[in-house]
Design a protein around this motif. Structure first.
Motif, PDB file in Angstrom:
ATOM      1  N   ARG A 101      42.484  40.893  17.112  1.00 27.73           N
ATOM      2  CA  ARG A 101      43.823  40.952  17.706  1.00 27.73           C
ATOM      3  C   ARG A 101      44.188  39.696  18.491  1.00 27.73           C
ATOM      4  NH1 ARG A 101      42.697  46.977  19.846  1.00 27.73           N
ATOM      5  NH2 ARG A 101      40.631  46.012  19.924  1.00 27.73           N
ATOM      6  N   PHE A 102      43.197  38.914  18.917  1.00 29.10           N
ATOM      7  CA  PHE A 102      43.495  37.653  19.586  1.00 29.10           C
ATOM      8  C   PHE A 102      44.135  36.643  18.630  1.00 29.10           C
ATOM      9  CE2 PHE A 102      39.737  38.762  22.461  1.00 29.10           C
ATOM     10  CZ  PHE A 102      40.554  39.219  23.478  1.00 29.10           C
ATOM     11  N   GLY A 103      43.996  36.868  17.333  1.00 29.00           N
ATOM     12  CA  GLY A 103      44.523  35.914  16.368  1.00 29.00           C
ATOM     13  C   GLY A 103      45.817  36.333  15.694  1.00 29.00           C
ATOM     14  N   ARG A 104      46.413  37.445  16.093  1.00 26.74           N
ATOM     15  CA  ARG A 104      47.577  37.982  15.365  1.00 26.74           C
ATOM     16  C   ARG A 104      48.917  37.471  15.862  1.00 26.74           C
ATOM     17  NH1 ARG A 104      45.265  44.185  14.913  1.00 26.74           N
ATOM     18  NH2 ARG A 104      43.577  43.700  13.437  1.00 26.74           N
ATOM     19  N   THR A 105      48.941  36.792  16.984  1.00 34.24           N
ATOM     20  CA  THR A 105      50.192  36.268  17.533  1.00 34.24           C
ATOM     21  C   THR A 105      49.957  34.841  18.006  1.00 34.24           C
ATOM     22  OG1 THR A 105      50.890  38.460  18.277  1.00 34.24           O
ATOM     23  CG2 THR A 105      51.957  36.594  19.323  1.00 34.24           C
ATOM     24  N   ASP A 106      50.957  34.013  17.848  1.00 34.17           N
ATOM     25  CA  ASP A 106      50.877  32.646  18.357  1.00 34.17           C
ATOM     26  C   ASP A 106      51.797  32.509  19.564  1.00 34.17           C
ATOM     27  OD1 ASP A 106      49.047  31.796  16.454  1.00 34.17           O
ATOM     28  OD2 ASP A 106      50.584  31.193  15.036  1.00 34.17           O
ATOM     29  N   GLY A 107      51.315  32.943  20.725  1.00 36.19           N
ATOM     30  CA  GLY A 107      52.125  32.900  21.930  1.00 36.19           C
ATOM     31  C   GLY A 107      52.257  31.489  22.470  1.00 36.19           C
ATOM     32  N   ARG A 108      53.478  31.058  22.731  1.00 33.26           N
ATOM     33  CA  ARG A 108      53.732  29.694  23.197  1.00 33.26           C
ATOM     34  C   ARG A 108      54.249  29.641  24.626  1.00 33.26           C
ATOM     35  NH1 ARG A 108      58.782  27.170  20.073  1.00 33.26           N
ATOM     36  NH2 ARG A 108      59.308  26.299  22.114  1.00 33.26           N
ATOM     37  N   VAL A 109      54.647  30.799  25.196  1.00 35.80           N
ATOM     38  CA  VAL A 109      55.197  30.831  26.548  1.00 35.80           C
ATOM     39  C   VAL A 109      54.098  31.268  27.514  1.00 35.80           C
ATOM     40  CG1 VAL A 109      56.942  31.801  28.076  1.00 35.80           C
ATOM     41  CG2 VAL A 109      57.507  31.327  25.689  1.00 35.80           C
ATOM     42  N   ALA A 110      53.614  30.335  28.322  1.00 40.18           N
ATOM     43  CA  ALA A 110      52.574  30.630  29.301  1.00 40.18           C
ATOM     44  C   ALA A 110      53.182  31.352  30.495  1.00 40.18           C
ATOM     45  CB  ALA A 110      51.896  29.345  29.754  1.00 40.18           C
ATOM     46  N   CYS A 111      52.496  32.389  30.967  1.00 41.94           N
ATOM     47  CA  CYS A 111      53.015  33.214  32.065  1.00 41.94           C
ATOM     48  C   CYS A 111      51.905  33.479  33.078  1.00 41.94           C
ATOM     49  CB  CYS A 111      53.553  34.534  31.522  1.00 41.94           C
ATOM     50  SG  CYS A 111      54.037  35.723  32.799  1.00 41.94           S
ATOM     51  N   TRP A 112      52.246  33.275  34.343  1.00 42.88           N
ATOM     52  CA  TRP A 112      51.370  33.619  35.459  1.00 42.88           C
ATOM     53  C   TRP A 112      52.056  34.738  36.224  1.00 42.88           C
ATOM     54  CZ3 TRP A 112      52.670  28.804  33.783  1.00 42.88           C
ATOM     55  CH2 TRP A 112      51.631  28.006  33.296  1.00 42.88           C
ATOM     56  N   GLU A 113      51.433  35.894  36.253  1.00 45.87           N
ATOM     57  CA  GLU A 113      52.065  37.098  36.791  1.00 45.87           C
ATOM     58  C   GLU A 113      51.411  37.554  38.090  1.00 45.87           C
ATOM     59  OE1 GLU A 113      52.401  41.867  35.790  1.00 45.87           O
ATOM     60  OE2 GLU A 113      51.677  40.501  34.251  1.00 45.87           O
ATOM     61  N   PHE A 114      52.234  37.873  39.078  1.00 46.02           N
ATOM     62  CA  PHE A 114      51.817  38.609  40.274  1.00 46.02           C
ATOM     63  C   PHE A 114      52.140  40.082  40.033  1.00 46.02           C
ATOM     64  CE2 PHE A 114      53.387  34.474  41.786  1.00 46.02           C
ATOM     65  CZ  PHE A 114      52.428  34.052  42.693  1.00 46.02           C
ATOM     66  N   TYR A 115      51.235  40.967  40.430  1.00 48.48           N
ATOM     67  CA  TYR A 115      51.504  42.388  40.213  1.00 48.48           C
ATOM     68  C   TYR A 115      50.942  43.213  41.367  1.00 48.48           C
ATOM     69  CZ  TYR A 115      51.796  46.923  37.824  1.00 48.48           C
ATOM     70  OH  TYR A 115      52.099  48.215  37.482  1.00 48.48           O
ATOM     71  N   LYS A 116      51.769  44.084  41.937  1.00 50.47           N
ATOM     72  CA  LYS A 116      51.350  45.054  42.944  1.00 50.47           C
ATOM     73  C   LYS A 116      51.743  46.428  42.438  1.00 50.47           C
ATOM     74  CE  LYS A 116      51.866  44.490  47.272  1.00 50.47           C
ATOM     75  NZ  LYS A 116      52.520  44.368  48.604  1.00 50.47           N
ATOM     76  N   ASP A 117      50.761  47.249  42.160  1.00 46.33           N
ATOM     77  CA  ASP A 117      51.035  48.580  41.613  1.00 46.33           C
ATOM     78  C   ASP A 117      51.508  49.548  42.690  1.00 46.33           C
ATOM     79  OD1 ASP A 117      50.951  50.383  39.322  1.00 46.33           O
ATOM     80  OD2 ASP A 117      49.340  51.383  40.402  1.00 46.33           O
ATOM     81  N   THR A 118      51.061  49.332  43.929  1.00 48.20           N
ATOM     82  CA  THR A 118      51.446  50.185  45.044  1.00 48.20           C
ATOM     83  C   THR A 118      51.751  49.299  46.250  1.00 48.20           C
ATOM     84  OG1 THR A 118      49.234  50.430  46.004  1.00 48.20           O
ATOM     85  CG2 THR A 118      49.815  51.936  44.205  1.00 48.20           C
ATOM     86  N   PRO A 119      52.439  49.839  47.260  1.00 45.64           N
ATOM     87  CA  PRO A 119      52.705  49.039  48.456  1.00 45.64           C
ATOM     88  C   PRO A 119      51.455  48.533  49.160  1.00 45.64           C
ATOM     89  CG  PRO A 119      54.150  50.942  48.402  1.00 45.64           C
ATOM     90  CD  PRO A 119      53.159  51.128  47.286  1.00 45.64           C
ATOM     91  N   SER A 120      50.318  49.218  48.979  1.00 42.19           N
ATOM     92  CA  SER A 120      49.081  48.805  49.654  1.00 42.19           C
ATOM     93  C   SER A 120      48.229  47.857  48.815  1.00 42.19           C
ATOM     94  CB  SER A 120      48.244  50.040  50.018  1.00 42.19           C
ATOM     95  OG  SER A 120      47.860  50.751  48.847  1.00 42.19           O
ATOM     96  N   SER A 121      48.709  47.477  47.630  1.00 41.80           N
ATOM     97  CA  SER A 121      47.940  46.592  46.757  1.00 41.80           C
ATOM     98  C   SER A 121      47.736  45.223  47.401  1.00 41.80           C
ATOM     99  CB  SER A 121      48.661  46.402  45.420  1.00 41.80           C
ATOM    100  OG  SER A 121      48.771  47.608  44.715  1.00 41.80           O
ATOM    101  N   ALA A 122      46.606  44.616  47.108  1.00 43.43           N
ATOM    102  CA  ALA A 122      46.298  43.284  47.627  1.00 43.43           C
ATOM    103  C   ALA A 122      47.322  42.258  47.131  1.00 43.43           C
ATOM    104  CB  ALA A 122      44.897  42.873  47.193  1.00 43.43           C
ATOM    105  N   GLU A 123      47.679  41.339  48.013  1.00 47.49           N
ATOM    106  CA  GLU A 123      48.556  40.235  47.643  1.00 47.49           C
ATOM    107  C   GLU A 123      47.716  39.132  46.989  1.00 47.49           C
ATOM    108  OE1 GLU A 123      51.814  40.122  48.230  1.00 47.49           O
ATOM    109  OE2 GLU A 123      52.194  41.608  49.805  1.00 47.49           O
TER     110      GLU A 123
END
Length: 236
Positions: A205-227
């Motif tokens: 599955r790592f070879g099935r798409t040629d992704g060209r847009v690099a993304c760095w994501e911040f994610y907090k699932d809950t209000p108490s999630s680590a920053e």
């Protein structure tokens, strides 16, 4: 300022929700811990946030490639503060912030020097490579939390989890910088996790798409999630 695309989140993708366009820019896998060196992939997108003055997200990275931005669950954009890029997600809130750059060809490497603050291990960063500005499939969707990492891809409108592993040693939650780096060679991913361990994952599955847009994501699932915060970001 960077363009802001309609917001979407990993949570929505996991639930099978329809993903808005980014207007701006099988079986158990073969997984092993390895000391083998990863492929040599030159870095062509790179921003050292430690060299940036405090203020809003700049229009472009150190190499001049524009940033695009998408927000989910928050209206506050990321900002440069104290020599790091921070999410802008208000304290006591959940949400996701996506910072993107179009490499113009398949992302074969993406990484960051980043740090975690105190809080629940449901806070994370993700390194993602989307197919294009309108196609949200991705051959790379690597999530890192203070206690584990989750390898996956994005296909058919959802995140497909390939493997999950806990770190072999504790990752500091005092803002201290640690490095994460993902490189690809065909259907093999070489992953350096924030505990300093290198892993090799083999999955078609790592070879099935040629992704060209690099993304760095911040994610907090809950209000108490680590920053989380980025000291440096790169892709190639």
């Amino acid at each position: 300022m960077p363009d802001r695309a309609p917001a979407w989140s990993r949570r929505a993708v996991l639930l099978g929700g329809a993903a808005a366009a980014l207007a701006a820019c099988a079986g158990r896998p073969g997984t092993e811990r390895t000391a083998a060196p990863p492929p040599d992939v030159p870095v062509t997108l790179s921003t050292r946030w430690e060299g940036r003055p405090d203020g809003p997200l700049p229009d472009a990275g150190d190499e001049g490639v524009p940033f695009a931005l998408s927000l989910s669950g928050t209206t506050e954009p990321p900002v440069v503060r104290g020599g790091t890029l921070v999410s802008g997600i208000p304290a006591g809130s959940a949400g996701a912030v996506y910072v993107l750059q179009d490499l113009g060809r398949r992302v074969q490497r993406i990484g960051a020097r980043m740090g975690f603050g105190p809080g629940a291990t449901s806070g994370s960063v993700a390194l993602v490579a989307f197919a294009s500005a309108t196609d949200l499939s991705a051959h790379c969707h690597m999530v890192f939390t203070p206690d584990r990492w989750i390898a996956g891809v994005v296909a058919d409108g959802g995140v497909v989890e390939i493997d999950t592993r806990y770190h072999e040693s504790p990752v500091p939650q005092d803002g201290r910088p640690v490095s994460v780096d993902v490189r690809f060679d065909g259907t093999t991913a070489y992953v350096q996790t924030p505990d300093g361990v290198r892993h090799t994952l083999r999955d078609a599955r790592f070879g099935r798409t040629d992704g060209r847009v690099a993304c760095w994501e911040f994610y907090k699932d809950t209000p108490s999630s680590a920053e989380a915060r980025f000291h440096e970001t790169w892709a190639g």
